[in-house]
Design a protein around this motif. Structure first.
Motif, PDB file in Angstrom:
ATOM      1  N   VAL A  19       0.744  -1.463   0.138  1.00  0.00           N
ATOM      2  CA  VAL A  19      -0.088   0.056   0.055  1.00  0.00           C
ATOM      3  C   VAL A  19       0.897   1.113   0.089  1.00  0.00           C
ATOM      4  CG1 VAL A  19      -1.576   1.441   1.420  1.00  0.00           C
ATOM      5  CG2 VAL A  19      -2.091  -0.961   1.144  1.00  0.00           C
ATOM      6  N   GLY A  20       2.003   1.280   0.894  1.00  0.00           N
ATOM      7  CA  GLY A  20       2.754   2.444   0.711  1.00  0.00           C
ATOM      8  C   GLY A  20       3.509   2.681  -0.665  1.00  0.00           C
ATOM      9  N   HIS A  21       4.056   1.315  -1.095  1.00  0.00           N
ATOM     10  CA  HIS A  21       4.409   1.505  -2.468  1.00  0.00           C
ATOM     11  C   HIS A  21       3.593   2.165  -3.683  1.00  0.00           C
ATOM     12  CE1 HIS A  21       6.345   0.221  -6.349  1.00  0.00           C
ATOM     13  NE2 HIS A  21       7.404   0.280  -5.934  1.00  0.00           N
ATOM     14  N   LYS A  22       2.078   1.784  -3.539  1.00  0.00           N
ATOM     15  CA  LYS A  22       1.110   2.224  -4.368  1.00  0.00           C
ATOM     16  C   LYS A  22       0.786   3.798  -4.067  1.00  0.00           C
ATOM     17  CE  LYS A  22      -2.099   1.686  -7.531  1.00  0.00           C
ATOM     18  NZ  LYS A  22      -1.426   1.403  -8.966  1.00  0.00           N
ATOM     19  N   LEU A  23       0.763   4.139  -2.541  1.00  0.00           N
ATOM     20  CA  LEU A  23       0.806   5.589  -2.658  1.00  0.00           C
ATOM     21  C   LEU A  23       1.792   6.500  -3.284  1.00  0.00           C
ATOM     22  CD1 LEU A  23      -0.317   5.623   1.106  1.00  0.00           C
ATOM     23  CD2 LEU A  23      -2.018   6.111  -1.044  1.00  0.00           C
ATOM     24  N   ALA A  24       3.233   5.898  -3.072  1.00  0.00           N
ATOM     25  CA  ALA A  24       4.269   6.419  -3.624  1.00  0.00           C
ATOM     26  C   ALA A  24       4.094   6.617  -5.056  1.00  0.00           C
ATOM     27  CB  ALA A  24       5.418   5.631  -3.417  1.00  0.00           C
ATOM     28  N   GLU A  25       3.385   5.496  -5.792  1.00  0.00           N
ATOM     29  CA  GLU A  25       3.338   5.589  -7.172  1.00  0.00           C
ATOM     30  C   GLU A  25       2.428   6.587  -7.650  1.00  0.00           C
ATOM     31  OE1 GLU A  25       0.706   2.658  -9.876  1.00  0.00           O
ATOM     32  OE2 GLU A  25       2.717   1.706  -9.124  1.00  0.00           O
ATOM     33  N   LEU A  26       1.032   6.657  -6.917  1.00  0.00           N
ATOM     34  CA  LEU A  26       0.041   7.689  -7.116  1.00  0.00           C
ATOM     35  C   LEU A  26       0.552   8.958  -6.906  1.00  0.00           C
ATOM     36  CD1 LEU A  26      -3.005   5.879  -5.544  1.00  0.00           C
ATOM     37  CD2 LEU A  26      -2.550   6.249  -8.138  1.00  0.00           C
ATOM     38  N   MET A  27       1.480   9.178  -6.015  1.00  0.00           N
ATOM     39  CA  MET A  27       2.087  10.841  -5.702  1.00  0.00           C
ATOM     40  C   MET A  27       3.252  11.073  -6.670  1.00  0.00           C
ATOM     41  SD  MET A  27       1.217  10.740  -1.668  1.00  0.00           S
ATOM     42  CE  MET A  27       1.808  12.353  -1.594  1.00  0.00           C
ATOM     43  N   GLY A  28       3.797   9.995  -7.266  1.00  0.00           N
ATOM     44  CA  GLY A  28       5.084  10.388  -8.108  1.00  0.00           C
ATOM     45  C   GLY A  28       6.259  10.401  -7.353  1.00  0.00           C
ATOM     46  N   ILE A  29       6.346   9.605  -6.226  1.00  0.00           N
ATOM     47  CA  ILE A  29       7.484   9.575  -5.403  1.00  0.00           C
ATOM     48  C   ILE A  29       8.327   8.404  -5.917  1.00  0.00           C
ATOM     49  CG2 ILE A  29       8.130   9.346  -2.895  1.00  0.00           C
ATOM     50  CD1 ILE A  29       5.482  10.108  -2.140  1.00  0.00           C
ATOM     51  N   PRO A  30       9.448   8.659  -6.282  1.00  0.00           N
ATOM     52  CA  PRO A  30      10.374   7.639  -6.889  1.00  0.00           C
ATOM     53  C   PRO A  30      11.067   6.909  -5.672  1.00  0.00           C
ATOM     54  CG  PRO A  30      11.648   9.664  -6.951  1.00  0.00           C
ATOM     55  CD  PRO A  30      10.319  10.092  -6.364  1.00  0.00           C
ATOM     56  N   ASP A  31      11.488   5.600  -6.086  1.00  0.00           N
ATOM     57  CA  ASP A  31      12.280   4.601  -5.315  1.00  0.00           C
ATOM     58  C   ASP A  31      11.576   4.305  -3.903  1.00  0.00           C
ATOM     59  OD1 ASP A  31      14.119   4.832  -7.327  1.00  0.00           O
ATOM     60  OD2 ASP A  31      14.966   6.680  -6.470  1.00  0.00           O
ATOM     61  N   ALA A  32      10.466   4.210  -3.989  1.00  0.00           N
ATOM     62  CA  ALA A  32       9.891   3.751  -2.595  1.00  0.00           C
ATOM     63  C   ALA A  32      10.218   2.206  -2.549  1.00  0.00           C
ATOM     64  CB  ALA A  32       8.526   4.100  -2.493  1.00  0.00           C
ATOM     65  N   PRO A  33      10.116   1.671  -1.446  1.00  0.00           N
ATOM     66  CA  PRO A  33      10.433   0.380  -0.990  1.00  0.00           C
ATOM     67  C   PRO A  33       9.037  -0.489  -1.477  1.00  0.00           C
ATOM     68  CG  PRO A  33      11.320   1.424   0.966  1.00  0.00           C
ATOM     69  CD  PRO A  33      10.528   2.606  -0.201  1.00  0.00           C
ATOM     70  N   ARG A  34       9.337  -1.866  -1.389  1.00  0.00           N
ATOM     71  CA  ARG A  34       8.088  -2.587  -1.767  1.00  0.00           C
ATOM     72  C   ARG A  34       7.900  -3.642  -0.520  1.00  0.00           C
ATOM     73  NH1 ARG A  34       5.572  -3.374  -6.487  1.00  0.00           N
ATOM     74  NH2 ARG A  34       5.360  -5.402  -5.759  1.00  0.00           N
ATOM     75  N   THR A  35       8.710  -3.692   0.282  1.00  0.00           N
ATOM     76  CA  THR A  35       8.730  -4.559   1.475  1.00  0.00           C
ATOM     77  C   THR A  35       8.682  -3.714   3.031  1.00  0.00           C
ATOM     78  OG1 THR A  35      11.125  -4.718   1.732  1.00  0.00           O
ATOM     79  CG2 THR A  35       9.939  -6.266   0.183  1.00  0.00           C
ATOM     80  N   MET A  36       8.224  -4.445   3.973  1.00  0.00           N
ATOM     81  CA  MET A  36       8.340  -3.783   5.415  1.00  0.00           C
ATOM     82  C   MET A  36       9.730  -3.802   5.738  1.00  0.00           C
ATOM     83  SD  MET A  36       6.530  -2.722   7.920  1.00  0.00           S
ATOM     84  CE  MET A  36       4.767  -3.079   7.754  1.00  0.00           C
ATOM     85  N   ALA A  37      10.480  -4.663   5.385  1.00  0.00           N
ATOM     86  CA  ALA A  37      11.927  -4.532   5.847  1.00  0.00           C
ATOM     87  C   ALA A  37      12.632  -3.454   5.043  1.00  0.00           C
ATOM     88  CB  ALA A  37      12.680  -5.666   5.455  1.00  0.00           C
ATOM     89  N   GLY A  38      12.267  -3.080   3.875  1.00  0.00           N
ATOM     90  CA  GLY A  38      12.823  -2.014   3.502  1.00  0.00           C
ATOM     91  C   GLY A  38      12.521  -0.756   3.916  1.00  0.00           C
ATOM     92  N   TYR A  39      11.043  -0.507   4.159  1.00  0.00           N
ATOM     93  CA  TYR A  39      10.591   0.635   4.934  1.00  0.00           C
ATOM     94  C   TYR A  39      11.127   0.739   6.352  1.00  0.00           C
ATOM     95  CZ  TYR A  39       7.190   1.903   1.357  1.00  0.00           C
ATOM     96  OH  TYR A  39       6.557   2.414   0.589  1.00  0.00           O
ATOM     97  N   GLU A  40      11.448  -0.264   6.781  1.00  0.00           N
ATOM     98  CA  GLU A  40      11.789   0.050   8.401  1.00  0.00           C
ATOM     99  C   GLU A  40      13.564   0.404   8.100  1.00  0.00           C
ATOM    100  OE1 GLU A  40       9.506  -3.929  10.544  1.00  0.00           O
ATOM    101  OE2 GLU A  40      11.571  -4.178   9.727  1.00  0.00           O
ATOM    102  N   LYS A  41      14.293  -0.138   7.221  1.00  0.00           N
ATOM    103  CA  LYS A  41      15.651   0.301   7.008  1.00  0.00           C
ATOM    104  C   LYS A  41      15.789   1.808   6.723  1.00  0.00           C
ATOM    105  CE  LYS A  41      19.962  -0.527   4.773  1.00  0.00           C
ATOM    106  NZ  LYS A  41      20.221   0.772   4.717  1.00  0.00           N
ATOM    107  N   LEU A  42      14.738   2.183   5.567  1.00  0.00           N
ATOM    108  CA  LEU A  42      14.616   3.777   5.374  1.00  0.00           C
ATOM    109  C   LEU A  42      14.286   4.439   6.589  1.00  0.00           C
ATOM    110  CD1 LEU A  42      12.404   5.004   2.457  1.00  0.00           C
ATOM    111  CD2 LEU A  42      12.717   6.012   4.427  1.00  0.00           C
ATOM    112  N   LEU A  43      13.485   4.029   7.419  1.00  0.00           N
ATOM    113  CA  LEU A  43      13.257   4.798   8.637  1.00  0.00           C
ATOM    114  C   LEU A  43      14.200   5.028   9.587  1.00  0.00           C
ATOM    115  CD1 LEU A  43       9.826   5.031  10.261  1.00  0.00           C
ATOM    116  CD2 LEU A  43      11.755   4.494  11.904  1.00  0.00           C
TER     117      LEU A  43
END
Length: 293
Positions: free
Chosen positions: A145-169
């Motif tokens: 869902v986070g990745h889809k929101l990024a796509e809709l908002m034109g935000i590049p390079d958003a993760p597709r996994t929870m581990a990716g979001y945790e590392k980003l944060l």
């Protein structure tokens, strides 16, 4: 419907294909209150980054329209997901959100971080204080869902996994968390909004209780003292007790999603009501049903 019926169904689903349905069940039926609390904590994490809180402080939106700002953020997410992210309604909400943010020249790194807080925050809250932890498919759905929101908002390079979001944060906060007076002002305004949901006599206790649930790096960045161990233990046990009680209750029926009535819009809202006053035309949306469980 049994207490674990939806969980068994979710475990049989494919998150890549079914992430929207999983997200709908998770946020409206399995954990509506917990998801909202996790989003509230996500708001607070954003304020630990000085240049984000300075922008919010300059707009004075939280200081003068804090409840509306809170409701608008929740409702824009609801609008994007209600009929499906790729629906006309979902894309209209995304365009409206982009129009609001486009005024402020926000870097993509900041967008990705804010997105990460809204993915990781609710997941962590539910694992800690929900009536059961999230399963792997639910965590995958939150990330998608986070990745889809990024796509809709034109935000590049958003993760597709929870581990990716945790590392980003974690990486972003390690580099960017720091105290600034604006952090404290915006957080204070937000705590005032949250406390206003309770009777006046309880508000000081609610504020202390809320602080007791925050981690030390965030408290330092916001300029609040670390709460005493006894209070942190009490807050944790109170929420775990709530989780035990909810676990014993019957599952929420399909006819009764756990959507809260937005306080700022007692008579309904249009899409263009959401956001600052300048961001203003669409049909009235039905109000979500009141449910406090």
């Amino acid at each position: 419907m049994g207490r674990y019926t939806r969980l068994r169904e979710i475990r049989r689903m494919d998150p890549e294909r079914d992430f929207e349905q999983i997200f709908r069940w998770l946020t409206q039926y399995e954990f509506p209150w917990d998801y909202t609390q996790g989003v509230s904590v996500a708001f607070l994490r954003d304020y630990g980054v000085p240049h984000i809180s300075q922008l919010l402080d300059r707009t004075q939106e939280f200081e003068h329209n804090g409840q509306k700002r809170y409701d608008d953020t929740v409702l824009l997410g609801y609008e994007m997901a209600a009929d499906g992210f790729d629906s006309a309604r979902g894309r209209a909400a995304a365009r409206h959100l982009n129009r609001i943010h486009g005024t402020y020249h926000i870097p993509d790194d900041d967008f990705r971080y804010v997105l990460a807080t809204t993915v990781v925050g609710p997941g962590c809250w539910i694992d800690r204080y929900g009536w059961r932890p999230l399963c792997a498919n639910e965590k995958a759905a939150l990330a998608l869902v986070g990745h889809k929101l990024a796509e809709l908002m034109g935000i590049p390079d958003a993760p597709r996994t929870m581990a990716g979001y945790e590392k980003l944060l974690d990486d972003y906060e390690a580099a960017m968390f720091a105290y600034h007076p604006a952090n404290h002002r915006v957080a204070n305004a937000t705590f005032r909004v949250m406390a206003s949901w309770y009777p006046a006599a309880l508000r000081p206790a609610v504020a202390r209780f809320s602080l007791a649930l925050l981690d030390e790096p965030l408290l330092r960045a916001l300029g609040f003292p670390v709460q005493p161990p006894w209070l942190r233990t009490l807050a944790h046990r109170a929420l775990r007790t709530r989780a035990t009680v909810v676990r014993l209750l019957p599952a929420r029926p399909d006819s009764r999603p756990g959507l809260s009535r937005p306080r700022s819009y007692p008579f309904g809202y249009t899409l263009d009501d959401l956001g600052p006053a300048w961001a203003q035309h669409r049909p009235l949306r039905p109000l979500p049903r009141e449910d406090t469980r």
